[in-house]
Motif scaffolding. Structure first.
Motif, PDB file in Angstrom:
ATOM      1  N   ASP A  59       0.823  -1.223   0.000  1.00 45.55           N
ATOM      2  CA  ASP A  59       0.000   0.000   0.000  1.00 45.55           C
ATOM      3  C   ASP A  59       0.846   1.256   0.000  1.00 45.55           C
ATOM      4  O   ASP A  59       0.423   2.287  -0.534  1.00 45.55           O
ATOM      5  N   THR A  60       2.024   1.186   0.617  1.00 50.52           N
ATOM      6  CA  THR A  60       2.885   2.375   0.640  1.00 50.52           C
ATOM      7  C   THR A  60       3.534   2.599  -0.718  1.00 50.52           C
ATOM      8  O   THR A  60       3.763   3.741  -1.122  1.00 50.52           O
ATOM      9  N   ILE A  61       3.822   1.512  -1.431  1.00 46.81           N
ATOM     10  CA  ILE A  61       4.483   1.640  -2.731  1.00 46.81           C
ATOM     11  C   ILE A  61       3.571   2.335  -3.738  1.00 46.81           C
ATOM     12  O   ILE A  61       4.010   3.134  -4.563  1.00 46.81           O
ATOM     13  N   VAL A  62       2.275   2.016  -3.675  1.00 44.44           N
ATOM     14  CA  VAL A  62       1.325   2.611  -4.623  1.00 44.44           C
ATOM     15  C   VAL A  62       0.648   3.851  -4.037  1.00 44.44           C
ATOM     16  O   VAL A  62      -0.299   4.370  -4.617  1.00 44.44           O
ATOM     17  N   SER A  63       1.136   4.306  -2.878  1.00 44.97           N
ATOM     18  CA  SER A  63       0.520   5.459  -2.238  1.00 44.97           C
ATOM     19  C   SER A  63       0.713   6.718  -3.074  1.00 44.97           C
ATOM     20  O   SER A  63       1.708   6.892  -3.783  1.00 44.97           O
ATOM     21  N   ARG A  64      -0.277   7.627  -2.985  1.00 40.91           N
ATOM     22  CA  ARG A  64      -0.154   8.912  -3.662  1.00 40.91           C
ATOM     23  C   ARG A  64       0.815   9.842  -2.942  1.00 40.91           C
ATOM     24  O   ARG A  64       1.211  10.865  -3.483  1.00 40.91           O
ATOM     25  N   LYS A  65       1.156   9.461  -1.691  1.00 43.01           N
ATOM     26  CA  LYS A  65       2.124  10.272  -0.956  1.00 43.01           C
ATOM     27  C   LYS A  65       3.521   9.854  -1.397  1.00 43.01           C
ATOM     28  O   LYS A  65       4.019   8.795  -1.029  1.00 43.01           O
ATOM     29  N   SER A  66       4.118  10.692  -2.194  1.00 44.71           N
ATOM     30  CA  SER A  66       5.404  10.319  -2.790  1.00 44.71           C
ATOM     31  C   SER A  66       6.464  10.074  -1.718  1.00 44.71           C
ATOM     32  O   SER A  66       7.311   9.191  -1.876  1.00 44.71           O
ATOM     33  N   ARG A  67       6.434  10.831  -0.635  1.00 42.65           N
ATOM     34  CA  ARG A  67       7.431  10.656   0.415  1.00 42.65           C
ATOM     35  C   ARG A  67       7.298   9.281   1.066  1.00 42.65           C
ATOM     36  O   ARG A  67       8.288   8.610   1.365  1.00 42.65           O
ATOM     37  N   LEU A  68       6.061   8.842   1.302  1.00 44.06           N
ATOM     38  CA  LEU A  68       5.829   7.541   1.899  1.00 44.06           C
ATOM     39  C   LEU A  68       6.325   6.430   0.976  1.00 44.06           C
ATOM     40  O   LEU A  68       6.991   5.487   1.424  1.00 44.06           O
ATOM     41  N   ALA A  69       6.008   6.546  -0.322  1.00 40.20           N
ATOM     42  CA  ALA A  69       6.473   5.540  -1.277  1.00 40.20           C
ATOM     43  C   ALA A  69       7.997   5.542  -1.365  1.00 40.20           C
ATOM     44  O   ALA A  69       8.626   4.481  -1.488  1.00 40.20           O
ATOM     45  N   TYR A  70       8.597   6.729  -1.294  1.00 40.85           N
ATOM     46  CA  TYR A  70      10.048   6.850  -1.356  1.00 40.85           C
ATOM     47  C   TYR A  70      10.709   6.141  -0.169  1.00 40.85           C
ATOM     48  O   TYR A  70      11.663   5.368  -0.328  1.00 40.85           O
ATOM     49  N   GLU A  71      10.171   6.362   1.037  1.00 35.46           N
ATOM     50  CA  GLU A  71      10.746   5.737   2.225  1.00 35.46           C
ATOM     51  C   GLU A  71      10.552   4.217   2.193  1.00 35.46           C
ATOM     52  O   GLU A  71      11.450   3.459   2.584  1.00 35.46           O
ATOM     53  N   ALA A  72       9.388   3.769   1.733  1.00 36.95           N
ATOM     54  CA  ALA A  72       9.160   2.328   1.618  1.00 36.95           C
ATOM     55  C   ALA A  72      10.151   1.711   0.638  1.00 36.95           C
ATOM     56  O   ALA A  72      10.671   0.608   0.868  1.00 36.95           O
ATOM     57  N   GLY A  73      10.405   2.423  -0.453  1.00 36.74           N
ATOM     58  CA  GLY A  73      11.375   1.921  -1.428  1.00 36.74           C
ATOM     59  C   GLY A  73      12.778   1.812  -0.839  1.00 36.74           C
ATOM     60  O   GLY A  73      13.503   0.847  -1.124  1.00 36.74           O
ATOM     61  N   ILE A  74      13.161   2.794  -0.029  1.00 39.52           N
ATOM     62  CA  ILE A  74      14.479   2.733   0.633  1.00 39.52           C
ATOM     63  C   ILE A  74      14.566   1.501   1.526  1.00 39.52           C
ATOM     64  O   ILE A  74      15.564   0.776   1.509  1.00 39.52           O
ATOM     65  N   LEU A  75      13.514   1.266   2.317  1.00 41.08           N
ATOM     66  CA  LEU A  75      13.533   0.134   3.236  1.00 41.08           C
ATOM     67  C   LEU A  75      13.605  -1.194   2.476  1.00 41.08           C
ATOM     68  O   LEU A  75      14.402  -2.077   2.823  1.00 41.08           O
ATOM     69  N   ILE A  76      12.782  -1.332   1.430  1.00 36.50           N
ATOM     70  CA  ILE A  76      12.806  -2.579   0.654  1.00 36.50           C
ATOM     71  C   ILE A  76      14.176  -2.777   0.011  1.00 36.50           C
ATOM     72  O   ILE A  76      14.741  -3.875   0.024  1.00 36.50           O
ATOM     73  N   GLY A  77      14.737  -1.706  -0.534  1.00 36.26           N
ATOM     74  CA  GLY A  77      16.067  -1.815  -1.152  1.00 36.26           C
ATOM     75  C   GLY A  77      17.140  -2.180  -0.137  1.00 36.26           C
ATOM     76  O   GLY A  77      18.023  -3.006  -0.425  1.00 36.26           O
ATOM     77  N   TRP A  78      17.051  -1.597   1.062  1.00 34.53           N
ATOM     78  CA  TRP A  78      18.036  -1.894   2.105  1.00 34.53           C
ATOM     79  C   TRP A  78      17.947  -3.351   2.540  1.00 34.53           C
ATOM     80  O   TRP A  78      18.956  -4.025   2.721  1.00 34.53           O
ATOM     81  N   LEU A  79      16.713  -3.839   2.665  1.00 38.75           N
ATOM     82  CA  LEU A  79      16.539  -5.239   3.052  1.00 38.75           C
ATOM     83  C   LEU A  79      17.078  -6.176   1.978  1.00 38.75           C
ATOM     84  O   LEU A  79      17.782  -7.149   2.271  1.00 38.75           O
ATOM     85  N   HIS A  80      16.771  -5.882   0.724  1.00 42.66           N
ATOM     86  CA  HIS A  80      17.231  -6.769  -0.352  1.00 42.66           C
ATOM     87  C   HIS A  80      18.741  -6.689  -0.537  1.00 42.66           C
ATOM     88  O   HIS A  80      19.363  -7.672  -0.960  1.00 42.66           O
ATOM     89  N   ALA A  81      19.315  -5.560  -0.213  1.00 47.25           N
ATOM     90  CA  ALA A  81      20.771  -5.456  -0.304  1.00 47.25           C
ATOM     91  C   ALA A  81      21.455  -6.394   0.678  1.00 47.25           C
ATOM     92  O   ALA A  81      22.578  -6.864   0.435  1.00 47.25           O
ATOM     93  N   GLY A  82      20.786  -6.667   1.779  1.00 46.80           N
ATOM     94  CA  GLY A  82      21.371  -7.563   2.780  1.00 46.80           C
ATOM     95  C   GLY A  82      21.048  -9.023   2.552  1.00 46.80           C
ATOM     96  O   GLY A  82      21.593  -9.891   3.235  1.00 46.80           O
ATOM     97  N   ARG A  83      20.203  -9.330   1.557  1.00 49.62           N
ATOM     98  CA  ARG A  83      19.794 -10.718   1.362  1.00 49.62           C
ATOM     99  C   ARG A  83      20.963 -11.606   0.959  1.00 49.62           C
ATOM    100  O   ARG A  83      21.077 -12.754   1.413  1.00 49.62           O
ATOM    101  N   ALA A  84      21.838 -11.091   0.098  1.00 54.37           N
ATOM    102  CA  ALA A  84      22.991 -11.889  -0.337  1.00 54.37           C
ATOM    103  C   ALA A  84      23.880 -12.243   0.857  1.00 54.37           C
ATOM    104  O   ALA A  84      24.380 -13.374   0.955  1.00 54.37           O
ATOM    105  N   ARG A  85      24.030 -11.297   1.785  1.00 53.53           N
ATOM    106  CA  ARG A  85      24.836 -11.572   2.984  1.00 53.53           C
ATOM    107  C   ARG A  85      24.163 -12.637   3.849  1.00 53.53           C
ATOM    108  O   ARG A  85      24.823 -13.532   4.380  1.00 53.53           O
TER     109      ARG A  85
END
Length: 491
Positions: free
Chosen positions: A445-471
């Motif tokens: 819901d945050t990714i498709v949110s009209r609040k760009s800041r909320l979607a931006y922060e959700a994207g950062i969190l998802i990217g940070w989590l996936h960056a650690g998946r290989a480790r």
């Protein structure tokens, strides 16, 4: 002297008092209440409390009754304690009326020459009648409404007591389970005197919790020992349910409760071969439904912790995503959670009634089961890019880990700590991978949110989590090798 066995239930919603009195199993609404006023006594230095003794004088209708309760047990709301009562003329303390009894000996030994002083008071109305349960057991039902007074402090009394007059203890648990299903009732592990002492500031509010250790010995009969283990786990979950409902937004209390239920489900699966009639199967399924219903709340709590770590690195003080996750946790609080108590009481009752079959030794049975689970874990490892397979592997690891933690005393000469430590690490790593794989769905819901800041922060969190998946995958591979190499205490 008589040994009292009573299930004490606390009414969580004062507005449900009328529904409680009118419940068809209780049928108390047409009765006239009996006024009761009690004074509890102790010495200035709390000698009776230190000895585990409660002494009160209570007016019940037109008569005064002195009562002494000795040291007993209390777990999961089921209280068992010796009790002595004597009819007296007034509300003054007079231990002499118990002279020549075990109660008198306890009182005189604890009090000595000290003076007994009023400690706290209770004032309430009681609706009471006897009930004959379907198996012929006699149960005394007592619904109390009033308050505890300690100086200027007040605390409400909204309680239902179920006391076994004769028959099977399972009758109390079965009746309690049905009532907790229909009404906002929760088994209360704290006695009224305990609540009064906490109200008076004489003990900590969380002091006095029961010791819930369940000693296991390799010579035990498997069925009997696993019944004890399961009952103890039910009681532990009921205690943590009470703490969770007192602090519903406390993530740590919620996590402890979920762990209790998860461990209970593991123990039920462990004991499954000893339940040929499948008496416990329905309860395991109901617990699984409750557990999975709490998944979204657990996922949001975990993501809130991860996002706080990201914010600390970025120097952020507040964010839309923090508010979103906190609000989601509040919206996701399951209104059925209070009635988890009904499931736990029902399972406890089934264990009390039916037990577990077989006379095989505990060590032989559990070594066979753990060896099978161990082999199933090794077969379950599949491709590391398959989230569903890794999640299924994590569940198998959890089952063995919880069982091994409970059964470790069976192998005192063969240390199980190395395997248990490796299983714990493996579960934690697989949990990190699962959180990463599930993050996109949780934050959809945050990714498709009209609040760009909320979607931006959700994207950062998802990217940070996936960056650690290989480790995490690399850590998983290393830990997996340690798991394979760890010695098995079952040989």
């Amino acid at each position: 002297m008589k040994l009292e066995l009573e299930l004490e239930l606390r009414l969580l919603d004062p507005d449900a008092w009328g529904a409680l009195l009118s419940h068809p199993l209780l049928d108390l609404h047409a009765l006239s209440p009996v006024p009761m006023d009690a004074v509890y006594f102790d010495t200035a230095d709390g000698a009776l409390n230190s000895a585990g003794i409660a002494y009160r004088v209570r007016r019940e209708g037109e008569r005064w009754i002195a009562n002494v309760q000795g040291v007993g047990t209390s777990a999961g709301g089921l209280h068992q304690r010796p009790e002595w009562t004597v009819v007296v003329k007034e509300d003054k303390p007079s231990p002499q009326v118990f002279a020549g009894t075990e109660a008198g000996a306890m009182l005189f030994a604890a009090v000595g020459e000290n003076i007994l002083l009023p400690l706290l008071e209770t004032h309430f109305q009681r609706f009471e009648r006897e009930l004959r349960w379907e198996d012929g057991s006699g149960i005394l039902i007592a619904a109390d409404r009033g308050e505890i007074r300690a100086g200027d402090a007040r605390a409400p009394i909204l309680e239902l007591g179920l006391k076994l007059l004769h028959g099977h203890p399972g009758a109390l648990l079965e009746l309690g389970s049905i009532l907790a299903r229909d009404l906002p009732l929760l088994p209360d592990p704290q006695s009224r005197i305990h609540r009064g002492l906490a109200l008076a500031g004489l003990i900590a509010d969380n002091q006095g919790g029961p010791s819930l250790a369940c000693p296991l010995r390799h010579r035990d009969v498997a069925g009997d020992a696993l019944v004890r283990l399961l009952v103890t786990q039910c009681q532990r979950a009921l205690g943590d349910l009470s703490r969770h409902l007192a602090e519903p937004m406390d993530a740590a209390c919620f996590h402890d409760l979920r762990k209790d239920v998860r461990a209970l489900r593991s123990f039920l699966r462990l004991a499954e071969p000893l339940d040929p009639q499948k008496h416990l199967g329905p309860w395991r399924q109901k617990l699984a439904l409750w557990f999975h219903a709490q998944g979204p709340r657990r996922d949001r709590d975990v993501l809130a912790i991860r996002w706080a770590e990201v914010c600390a690195m970025l120097g952020e003080q507040s964010s839309l995503l923090q508010s979103y996750l906190a609000g989601g946790a509040a919206r996701g609080t399951d209104t059925e959670t209070p009635f988890l108590g009904s499931l736990l009481l029902g399972l406890w009752a089934a264990l009390s009634r039916h037990g577990l079959a077989g006379d095989v030794g505990l060590q032989k049975f559990t070594e066979h089961r753990c060896a099978r689970w161990d082999a199933a874990i090794q077969r379950a490892r599949k491709k590391e890019d398959d989230p569903a397979a890794l999640h299924a592997l994590r569940i198998r690891v959890k089952n063995l880990r919880y069982a091994l933690a409970a059964l470790a005393p069976l192998w005192p000469s063969q240390d199980s700590k190395a395997l248990l430590k490796t299983l714990t690490t493996l579960q934690d790593i697989l949990g990190e991978i699962h959180d990463t794989d599930a993050a996109a769905a949780t934050l959809h819901d945050t990714i498709v949110s009209r609040k760009s800041r909320l979607a931006y922060e959700a994207g950062i969190l998802i990217g940070w989590l996936h960056a650690g998946r290989a480790r995490h995958i690399w850590e998983f591979r290393k830990t997996w090798e340690r798991f394979l190499a760890a010695p098995r205490p079952w040989g």
